[in-house]
Design a protein around this motif. Structure first.
Motif, short mmCIF file in Angstrom:
data_model
loop_
_atom_site.label_atom_id
_atom_site.label_comp_id
_atom_site.label_asym_id
_atom_site.label_seq_id
_atom_site.Cartn_x
_atom_site.Cartn_y
_atom_site.Cartn_z
N PHE A 1 -6.19 -10.64 3.65
CA PHE A 1 -6.51 -9.94 4.89
C PHE A 1 -5.26 -9.60 5.68
N GLY A 2 -4.15 -10.33 5.46
CA GLY A 2 -2.87 -9.91 6.04
C GLY A 2 -2.42 -8.59 5.45
N LEU A 3 -2.57 -8.45 4.13
CA LEU A 3 -2.29 -7.16 3.49
C LEU A 3 -3.22 -6.07 4.00
N THR A 4 -4.47 -6.44 4.24
CA THR A 4 -5.44 -5.48 4.77
C THR A 4 -5.02 -5.01 6.16
N ILE A 5 -4.51 -5.93 6.98
CA ILE A 5 -4.02 -5.55 8.31
C ILE A 5 -2.89 -4.55 8.18
N LEU A 6 -1.94 -4.81 7.30
CA LEU A 6 -0.83 -3.88 7.09
C LEU A 6 -1.33 -2.51 6.62
N ARG A 7 -2.24 -2.50 5.67
CA ARG A 7 -2.77 -1.24 5.15
C ARG A 7 -3.60 -0.50 6.21
N THR A 8 -4.26 -1.24 7.07
CA THR A 8 -5.05 -0.60 8.12
C THR A 8 -4.14 0.05 9.15
N VAL A 9 -3.09 -0.65 9.55
CA VAL A 9 -2.11 -0.06 10.48
C VAL A 9 -1.50 1.19 9.86
N GLN A 10 -1.19 1.11 8.58
CA GLN A 10 -0.64 2.26 7.86
C GLN A 10 -1.64 3.43 7.87
N ALA A 11 -2.92 3.15 7.63
CA ALA A 11 -3.93 4.20 7.60
C ALA A 11 -4.14 4.83 8.98
N VAL A 12 -4.10 4.00 10.04
CA VAL A 12 -4.22 4.53 11.40
C VAL A 12 -3.04 5.44 11.70
N PHE A 13 -1.86 5.02 11.32
CA PHE A 13 -0.67 5.85 11.52
C PHE A 13 -0.82 7.19 10.82
N VAL A 14 -1.29 7.17 9.59
CA VAL A 14 -1.49 8.42 8.85
C VAL A 14 -2.53 9.29 9.54
N ASP A 15 -3.64 8.69 9.99
CA ASP A 15 -4.68 9.46 10.66
C ASP A 15 -4.17 10.10 11.95
N TYR B 1 -10.71 -18.89 -9.64
CA TYR B 1 -9.73 -18.73 -8.57
C TYR B 1 -9.05 -17.37 -8.64
N LEU B 2 -8.77 -16.90 -9.85
CA LEU B 2 -8.20 -15.56 -9.99
C LEU B 2 -9.16 -14.49 -9.52
N LEU B 3 -10.45 -14.69 -9.78
CA LEU B 3 -11.46 -13.73 -9.32
C LEU B 3 -11.53 -13.69 -7.80
N VAL B 4 -11.46 -14.84 -7.16
CA VAL B 4 -11.46 -14.89 -5.69
C VAL B 4 -10.26 -14.15 -5.13
N TRP B 5 -9.09 -14.43 -5.66
CA TRP B 5 -7.89 -13.73 -5.20
C TRP B 5 -7.99 -12.23 -5.45
N SER B 6 -8.53 -11.84 -6.60
CA SER B 6 -8.66 -10.41 -6.91
C SER B 6 -9.61 -9.71 -5.94
N ALA B 7 -10.70 -10.35 -5.64
CA ALA B 7 -11.68 -9.74 -4.73
C ALA B 7 -11.09 -9.54 -3.34
N ILE B 8 -10.36 -10.52 -2.86
CA ILE B 8 -9.84 -10.42 -1.50
C ILE B 8 -8.66 -9.46 -1.43
N ILE B 9 -7.82 -9.44 -2.43
CA ILE B 9 -6.72 -8.46 -2.45
C ILE B 9 -7.28 -7.05 -2.67
N GLY B 10 -8.41 -6.96 -3.35
CA GLY B 10 -9.07 -5.68 -3.55
C GLY B 10 -9.49 -5.02 -2.24
N VAL B 11 -9.74 -5.82 -1.21
CA VAL B 11 -10.07 -5.26 0.10
C VAL B 11 -8.90 -4.43 0.61
N SER B 12 -7.69 -4.97 0.46
CA SER B 12 -6.50 -4.24 0.89
C SER B 12 -6.33 -2.93 0.12
N LEU B 13 -6.57 -2.98 -1.18
CA LEU B 13 -6.47 -1.77 -1.99
C LEU B 13 -7.52 -0.75 -1.57
N ALA B 14 -8.71 -1.21 -1.25
CA ALA B 14 -9.77 -0.29 -0.81
C ALA B 14 -9.39 0.40 0.50
#
Length: 166
Positions: free
Chosen positions: A138-152, A50-63
């Motif tokens: 993926f909610g964190l990924t949405i936030l990070r994506t909006v942040q990246a678009v703003f930066v771009d 379960y920790l591995l699953v959470w790590s993989a999905i949160i890793g998407v946001s970090l990527a």
């Protein structure tokens, strides 16, 4: 303010570090218990999974935050340096759309699991907590994506912008 800036920069890294250290510790203790003391834990592999699953999905946001997603750069190279910004935006919009789909389709599943009351076999953890990794990550990924678009759009291309600004 400094705490918020720290969270903005290191939130995913801190979660992933804690998760991976926990996994390594639990599995190390499991090896000790199984092979030396002959009394293995029944729950160690389950929680590590379960920790591995959470790590993989949160890793998407970090990527997304660090611009480390796998990408094909054939078209930007073909169309020249000026096209990098547009292809980056297309990529980010695609990640945003996919993340929105993942969040909206995972919530009904989690609601059903909570209504059923299904639990994990060894630990008895409610399964909706395990499956919550999808909308949280993926909610964190949405936030990070909006942040990246703003930066771009307002700071400049990520290769010319300071990664600390992201």
């Amino acid at each position: 303010m400094k705490a918020l800036l720290f969270l903005e920069r290191y939130f995913e890294r801190a979660l992933l570090t804690l998760s991976l250290l926990s996994m390594a510790t639990i599995l190390f203790l499991q090896v000790i218990m199984r092979y030396f003391l002959r009394a293995p834990f029944v729950w160690s592999e389950e929680i590590s999974r379960y920790l591995l699953v959470w790590s993989a999905i949160i890793g998407v946001s970090l990527a997304v935050r660090e611009r480390k997603h796998i990408s094909v750069d054939f078209l930007p190279i073909l169309f020249g340096e000026r096209s990098h910004r547009w292809f980056s935006l297309i990529s980010l919009v695609s990640v945003f759309a996919f993340s929105c789909i993942m969040v909206t389709t995972s919530i009904p599943l989690i609601e059903r699991l909570a209504a059923i009351g299904q639990t994990s076999p060894a630990l008895g953890i409610p399964m909706w907590m395990v499956y919550s990794a999808v909308p949280v990550g993926f909610g964190l990924t949405i936030l990070r994506t909006v942040q990246a678009v703003f930066v771009d759009l307002f700071v400049g291309h990520p290769e010319t912008a300071n990664q600390g600004d992201l």
